[in-house]
Every structure is written in C-alpha cells, then in structure tokens.
Design a protein around this motif. Sequence first.
Motif, PDB file in Angstrom:
ATOM      1  N   PRO A 191      -5.919  -1.090  -2.261  1.00 37.15           N
ATOM      2  CA  PRO A 191      -6.098  -0.100  -3.054  1.00 37.15           C
ATOM      3  C   PRO A 191      -5.144   0.415  -3.997  1.00 37.15           C
ATOM      4  CG  PRO A 191      -6.769   0.341  -0.660  1.00 37.15           C
ATOM      5  CD  PRO A 191      -6.208  -0.927  -0.956  1.00 37.15           C
ATOM      6  N   CYS A 192      -5.403   0.467  -5.357  1.00 37.88           N
ATOM      7  CA  CYS A 192      -4.315   1.131  -6.323  1.00 37.88           C
ATOM      8  C   CYS A 192      -4.036   2.483  -6.011  1.00 37.88           C
ATOM      9  CB  CYS A 192      -4.644   0.858  -7.721  1.00 37.88           C
ATOM     10  SG  CYS A 192      -6.308   1.738  -8.027  1.00 37.88           S
ATOM     11  N   TYR A 193      -2.928   2.959  -6.677  1.00 40.46           N
ATOM     12  CA  TYR A 193      -2.783   4.377  -6.618  1.00 40.46           C
ATOM     13  C   TYR A 193      -3.666   5.337  -6.936  1.00 40.46           C
ATOM     14  CZ  TYR A 193      -1.438   4.501 -11.627  1.00 40.46           C
ATOM     15  OH  TYR A 193      -1.394   4.393 -13.109  1.00 40.46           O
ATOM     16  N   HIS A 194      -4.718   4.964  -7.837  1.00 44.09           N
ATOM     17  CA  HIS A 194      -5.904   5.734  -8.230  1.00 44.09           C
ATOM     18  C   HIS A 194      -6.851   5.969  -6.924  1.00 44.09           C
ATOM     19  CE1 HIS A 194      -4.724   3.879 -12.149  1.00 44.09           C
ATOM     20  NE2 HIS A 194      -4.670   5.042 -12.364  1.00 44.09           N
ATOM     21  N   VAL A 195      -7.016   5.034  -6.201  1.00 45.29           N
ATOM     22  CA  VAL A 195      -7.847   5.027  -4.966  1.00 45.29           C
ATOM     23  C   VAL A 195      -7.222   5.680  -3.798  1.00 45.29           C
ATOM     24  CG1 VAL A 195      -8.934   3.398  -3.625  1.00 45.29           C
ATOM     25  CG2 VAL A 195      -8.803   2.464  -5.713  1.00 45.29           C
ATOM     26  N   CYS A 196      -5.861   5.544  -3.854  1.00 44.97           N
ATOM     27  CA  CYS A 196      -5.227   6.251  -2.860  1.00 44.97           C
ATOM     28  C   CYS A 196      -5.186   7.750  -3.057  1.00 44.97           C
ATOM     29  CB  CYS A 196      -3.548   5.903  -2.862  1.00 44.97           C
ATOM     30  SG  CYS A 196      -3.399   4.106  -2.185  1.00 44.97           S
ATOM     31  N   ALA A 197      -5.383   8.198  -4.340  1.00 40.64           N
ATOM     32  CA  ALA A 197      -5.325   9.634  -4.630  1.00 40.64           C
ATOM     33  C   ALA A 197      -6.616  10.060  -4.224  1.00 40.64           C
ATOM     34  CB  ALA A 197      -5.090   9.706  -5.953  1.00 40.64           C
ATOM     35  N   VAL A 198      -7.813   9.390  -4.719  1.00 39.54           N
ATOM     36  CA  VAL A 198      -9.053   9.545  -4.178  1.00 39.54           C
ATOM     37  C   VAL A 198      -9.131   9.548  -2.689  1.00 39.54           C
ATOM     38  CG1 VAL A 198     -11.535   8.986  -4.159  1.00 39.54           C
ATOM     39  CG2 VAL A 198     -10.198   8.844  -6.205  1.00 39.54           C
ATOM     40  N   ALA A 199      -8.684   8.813  -1.984  1.00 36.47           N
ATOM     41  CA  ALA A 199      -8.689   8.702  -0.484  1.00 36.47           C
ATOM     42  C   ALA A 199      -8.137   9.920   0.123  1.00 36.47           C
ATOM     43  CB  ALA A 199      -7.870   7.613   0.179  1.00 36.47           C
ATOM     44  N   GLY A 200      -7.057  10.615  -0.584  1.00 30.73           N
ATOM     45  CA  GLY A 200      -6.362  11.792  -0.014  1.00 30.73           C
ATOM     46  C   GLY A 200      -7.139  13.005  -0.253  1.00 30.73           C
ATOM     47  N   PHE A 201      -7.993  12.853  -1.584  1.00 32.13           N
ATOM     48  CA  PHE A 201      -8.785  14.111  -1.854  1.00 32.13           C
ATOM     49  C   PHE A 201     -10.010  14.079  -0.760  1.00 32.13           C
ATOM     50  CE2 PHE A 201     -12.378  15.553  -4.445  1.00 32.13           C
ATOM     51  CZ  PHE A 201     -11.828  16.798  -4.915  1.00 32.13           C
ATOM     52  N   ILE A 202     -10.387  12.933  -0.290  1.00 27.71           N
ATOM     53  CA  ILE A 202     -11.550  13.253   0.602  1.00 27.71           C
ATOM     54  C   ILE A 202     -11.371  13.020   1.914  1.00 27.71           C
ATOM     55  CG2 ILE A 202     -13.335  12.048  -1.183  1.00 27.71           C
ATOM     56  CD1 ILE A 202     -13.058   9.464   0.176  1.00 27.71           C
ATOM     57  N   ASN A 203     -10.020  13.119   2.246  1.00 23.79           N
ATOM     58  CA  ASN A 203      -9.229  13.431   3.676  1.00 23.79           C
ATOM     59  C   ASN A 203      -9.520  11.863   4.496  1.00 23.79           C
ATOM     60  OD1 ASN A 203      -8.424  16.019   3.132  1.00 23.79           O
ATOM     61  ND2 ASN A 203     -10.413  16.566   3.661  1.00 23.79           N
ATOM     62  N   ARG A 204      -9.419  10.791   3.911  1.00 26.59           N
ATOM     63  CA  ARG A 204      -9.385   9.532   4.445  1.00 26.59           C
ATOM     64  C   ARG A 204      -8.240   8.675   4.443  1.00 26.59           C
ATOM     65  NH1 ARG A 204     -14.889   6.542   3.215  1.00 26.59           N
ATOM     66  NH2 ARG A 204     -14.058   5.180   4.980  1.00 26.59           N
ATOM     67  N   LEU A 258       0.836  -1.198   0.098  1.00 24.02           N
ATOM     68  CA  LEU A 258      -0.063   0.109  -0.187  1.00 24.02           C
ATOM     69  C   LEU A 258       0.934   1.271   0.050  1.00 24.02           C
ATOM     70  CD1 LEU A 258      -3.124   0.925   0.106  1.00 24.02           C
ATOM     71  CD2 LEU A 258      -2.790   0.851   2.685  1.00 24.02           C
ATOM     72  N   ASP A 259       2.000   1.254   0.526  1.00 21.90           N
ATOM     73  CA  ASP A 259       2.969   2.340   0.569  1.00 21.90           C
ATOM     74  C   ASP A 259       3.585   2.672  -0.596  1.00 21.90           C
ATOM     75  OD1 ASP A 259       2.408   2.599   3.338  1.00 21.90           O
ATOM     76  OD2 ASP A 259       4.230   1.556   3.927  1.00 21.90           O
ATOM     77  N   LYS A 260       3.602   1.675  -1.517  1.00 20.08           N
ATOM     78  CA  LYS A 260       4.136   1.895  -2.743  1.00 20.08           C
ATOM     79  C   LYS A 260       3.254   2.638  -3.655  1.00 20.08           C
ATOM     80  CE  LYS A 260       7.504  -1.922  -2.889  1.00 20.08           C
ATOM     81  NZ  LYS A 260       7.865  -3.376  -3.630  1.00 20.08           N
ATOM     82  N   GLU A 261       1.761   1.985  -3.395  1.00 16.98           N
ATOM     83  CA  GLU A 261       0.859   2.812  -4.209  1.00 16.98           C
ATOM     84  C   GLU A 261       0.747   4.148  -3.583  1.00 16.98           C
ATOM     85  OE1 GLU A 261      -0.585   1.397  -6.851  1.00 16.98           O
ATOM     86  OE2 GLU A 261       0.345  -0.579  -6.517  1.00 16.98           O
ATOM     87  N   LYS A 262       0.735   4.468  -2.501  1.00 18.21           N
ATOM     88  CA  LYS A 262       0.460   5.933  -1.894  1.00 18.21           C
ATOM     89  C   LYS A 262       1.766   6.834  -2.541  1.00 18.21           C
ATOM     90  CE  LYS A 262      -1.388   4.703   2.539  1.00 18.21           C
ATOM     91  NZ  LYS A 262      -1.060   5.044   3.853  1.00 18.21           N
ATOM     92  N   ASP A 263       3.029   6.362  -2.864  1.00 17.93           N
ATOM     93  CA  ASP A 263       3.999   6.845  -3.528  1.00 17.93           C
ATOM     94  C   ASP A 263       3.785   7.647  -4.853  1.00 17.93           C
ATOM     95  OD1 ASP A 263       5.424   6.548  -1.351  1.00 17.93           O
ATOM     96  OD2 ASP A 263       6.654   4.899  -1.896  1.00 17.93           O
TER      97      ASP A 263
END
Length: 679
Positions: A502-515, A454-459
């Motif tokens: 979660p892929c990096y697309h979902v990680c980007a959405v999670a950051g966008f909605i502050n989750r 998951l950390d690799k996807e967040k990067d």
Amino acid sequence: MRMIVRMKKQLTDIASGVYMNRQGFELDLLKDCCRILREKIRDAEDAVRNYAVINGRNVFISISNKNRHGKLGVSCVEGCPFRLYLSFHERKGCYMVKSANNTHSCQRNMLKNRQLNAEFVATQFLPIFKVKPQWPAKEIQDAVKEKFKVIIGKWMAYKAKTCAHNKLHGSMKEHYSKIGSYLEALKQANPSSTFELVTVPSGYYGFDSTAEVFFRIFVCFDSVKKGFLAGCRRLLCLDGCFLKTFLGGMLLAAIGRDANDQMYPVAWAVVEGENNDSWTWFMNELKKCLEVTDDGKGWTLVSDQQKGLLNAVTLIWSNAEHRNCARHIYANWHKKFKGDDLKELFWRAARSYSEADHKKAIVDMRELNADATEEFIKQNPKCFCRCYLNTETKTDVIVNNMAETFNGYIIQSRSKHIIHMLEDIRVSIMTRLSKMQNQLSGNVMVCPRIQLKLDKEKDRAYRCTVYPSSNTLFQVKYLDDVSVDLNNRTCTCRKWDLTGIPCYHVCAVAGFINRNAEDFCDSYFTKQMYLKSYEFTIPPLPSEKYWPAVDYPMEPPPIKIGPGRPKKNRRKEPHELTNKPGKLSKHGMFMTCRKCNGKGHNKSTCTENSTGTSQQKRKRGRPRKTAMAETSQGTQQSTQTTQQSGQQKRSRGKPRKSVAAQQSTQTTHVDSQAPVALP
C-alpha cells in the motif's frame, strides 16, 4: 655385534646433540631410521630433509644406484665435517646408518636451504592449504619463517601453493573424471532434482584421446524449485559471472526473490562462456525444469543488455516480460551525458510510477539537454521505466541487484575447480534454507523488510485528506488528487498496483475506515508465503570416499590463456565509488577554461582568447642576452621616433626648468660672482 652397538651409540649422540628441535619438534633420528625407513629410499630422504630444515643445515644428499637400493650419503657445506652414510640392510629390509659424524662447524643458514623446497612446504602446511585455498604468498612466507626460521621468496610460495593444490585435488584429468561419481551421488541423495551434463567428443577441441571433454552442466535442486514455485513471485534475475580458475568458463544463474525481498537462488549452470548458444541452452533447461508453459506468459525476467541473453529470451520465453537493468543502461548513457542534473532526471524518469510523472521528467530533461533526451528514448523506456511495467508480478524491480548479490555470495567458491565449487554452492544454499526457516519468528503479518517500507508510507499518510465516494472508492488529496479503489486494489499513482504494498494514499484510506494497512498487502509478502518458500531442504551429501564408483573418463576443457596477468577483480565503471574513504571522485565534473571561462575544455585546448587578440606566450626562464640587446635597440629607435614627432614623454615628479632658462640662470650667477672694478 660391536659394530651395531657403535652405530647405535653414534645415532644416540646425533639424536641427543644435534637432532633435537628447540621449537618443540622432538625428532629422533635413530627412531626415524629404524622405524619409517622401509624399503623406499624416499623415506630416508624425508628423514634427512626434516633434520636439515629444522636444524637449519644446508646439507647435500647424494644417492648411488637408486634403482637397486643404493647407498645414501649426506654431507654439509664445504669445510664442515658433518657426514652421514646409509645403506639398505637386506636382512632387516630397511635403510640403516652405517657411519655418522655429527659435528658441525658451519652456522645456521636462514637464507638458503636446498632441502626446503616447494614440495616440503606444501606437505608441512597441507591442512592450512585445504582450509585456505587462496592463502596469500606473503602469509606463506611469514609462516615458513616463523616455523623453520628460513626466508623464502614469493615464487617459492607460489610453487608451494601449486604443489599443495596438486596434492589435494590431483591433476585436472583426475578431477574431471570424478564428475560422474559426484553426479551419481547427487542423484541418489536428490532423486527428483535436475542435473544435466553435456560433453563433446575429443575431436571438438582437437584432442587425440578417446575420452569425452567437459562442456556444460546444469543444476537445479528439487527442494529449491518447490519452494520457489510455492512462495515466490514469478520473477527471475538472470546474469553470468566469470570463474577464476585457469580453465576459465562462466557460471550462469537464475535468482528469484522471496517474500522478504531477499535473493532466492533457483538454478545455476557452468558453461564455456556467454554467447547465444550457451544462453539458449540454459534458458531452455530452466524452462523445462520450472515447467513453464505458454512461452513464459505471466513471468518477469530481469537482465542486463547481453546480446546472447536477449536473443535467448526472445526465442524461448517470448511471452514473458523482459526488463533491462536500469543501472547498466545508465552506465552507458552516462558516458556521453554527464552531470548531476541529468543523473537526477534519468532516475526520476525511470522510477516514476505514473506516466504523468514520467512525462514531466522527460520534459525537464529535454529543456536541459535535448540530445540526452533523444538518447534516453532510444533505450526503449518500456523495458526499464516503472510506469510502463506489468503489474501482474507485484514487483517494481528495474535493476539486476539480486543476480549481482548472488555473484558476490559465491565469490570465494568461484576460485575453486568445478566439483569443489558446485559442492560449496550446494552447502551454502543448504545451510541458507535451514537458517531462513527459523529467521522469521513472532506474531507478524508481513515480512520485516516489507514492514519497513510500509512504515515509511504510513509516516506520509497523515498529510492526506480522504473523501469517500462509496464504501470501496475514495478520493485522496495531497498536492494532487488521486482515486483509490479497494475492490480492484488500484491507485492512480500506480505504486500499489505495481508493488502490491500500500502507498501512502491507501494507508490514509485504511486509517479513515479504521483498518490496518497490512490488510491491504499482497499475499506474496505474508509470513505464510515466506515459510512456504523455505519449507523444503536439501539433503546432505557424504564425502568423496563414499561416492559410488562410476567409470566415466572425462577430459577438462582446454586452457584459455589470455594476454597479461589474469584478472581477479571486476573492472569497475568510472562512476562507481572509489575504494579511498573520504575522497570524492571527479568523474562527471566539467572542467572550466581560465581564458574564456567556458565549460568542457581547459586553457591548453582553448580556441578563443579572453582579449580577442592573439597573445604570444612568454617563454619560461631568464631571457637571453641577444633578446635583451634587441629589446634595448628597439627602445632606442622608438625614443628617436618620439623625439622627431615632437612628443616628449613627461617625467615623473616636479617638472624641471628648460635648458635655456638653466643657462641664463647659470650666466647670471657667474656674473654676480665676478669681481667688481673700483673707480
């Protein structure tokens, strides 16, 4: 009375002068002969053998009338005066020394000692053989040399290993007769576990005895089954491995994956070999043990392309998703189509999560090699390409590494016979379950290996741009635009759908909605599911002497002797890495011809010449005289032909004058030097 005093004095002299070991072995011949030599001449022989080996004397033991407590005589090599005579004392009920000469004129023998045999070595080092069943022959030789100062050969070491095995485990018939007691002890300790023993009549293998013959055994502990069903995905990796004993056989195993993506052994069985019958029996027992319904619907099986296993899955687990190991498919495909470019395209097509990326890799492969592409499609990509896999089990596994890991995990146990092998596997799984309970600690949401992924996807998520469509539907842009649906837990790239991470697309959405991105991980990867998998434990089992007595005679399976020396190591494929560090393998490289610069052949097999004409190959070595004469004769003929044609070869350097000019010059010079007549 005087006789007894004289004998004691002689024995005391032997004990004090000769029978003392300088390496710390304090052996008293008088004590041995008076205490342990009871009723059996074997004890007397052992005492003399200990004396001979420790002191390096190549003595010879002769026995007369062994069945009636005969006399025992000990003599040394020819020319040595050492003698020792013992006989049975009726009144005391033991052997006693009647006469002895403790003088030796020989030297210590380090190369030959007839009393140091395989049985003696096995008895002396029995505790080491128990701990190290595969003790190498070289180490056995070194141990004997260090302890007794005698040099033995490697075949003596092999015989000692065999003798020690017989002392520890007995004969194979006795060993297999204990299986009934072992299974009864397992059932008492694990009442709800599954243990299935299959035997065949003795006539099946042509045996004359009335006892049954071992055929198969299936093992699945109830605690392992409960933990697998409670906290693991419905995924099983199936494979078989060879047993390394002289009896042969194979061990079939079903391995799952826990919440941390580590192996979770579920069930295993010992069978006669990999075939349709054995795999069908194993899959049927596995289905009953795990209480699988609807022919395996909702389950995923991963295996290699073994024909017996393919037929068994089709017959018994017909509704389960059956994936083939991509590594095995590549190994067969790579034999014909080599090259780094094709290798990269193969794995790009197999690992693509979306069908669009998969088709793009197929197009690139077709442009590079159309035959390789057709062979790739014949392998049925729906069984090993990620874009066609079912998303229900939340795993993107396309290789059978978990089963291979388990085979390496029990590699030492596979060299032992069946009871000791099964017991080693049971102890290994028991300790592993206990260890894993305390491994995951701290306040974490998902398991460590999942967190790393998951950390690799967040990067990579910071490169994406998010455009909201609703509270749960988003468009994410990075190179390509994709759609993310939080309610249905889907993404256009299909990575989140297939893995549950979660892929990096979902990680980007999670950051966008502050989750947190961890909130969108599947429940299979949480700490709670991990602890459920290792909540149950396997109870311990006492040693053999505490097992219940069961009269169940059984014959071992027939010995399978193949040609040549038995193989211990797996035969590796050519594309696998070599054991030599720092040296690359040349497998897959194309050879280049020196003549035509073509690929795939060398100059010895080249059918075309670089000049377009045939060139005679020059022989190696100095040319013979006949060849030189022929060459000179040919040169003369060619010179004559050239002169006749009027074509004179121009010499190197300044051109000379013609012959006529030279003659006229010479005549003039002579005339000028002639005396002049005076008038």
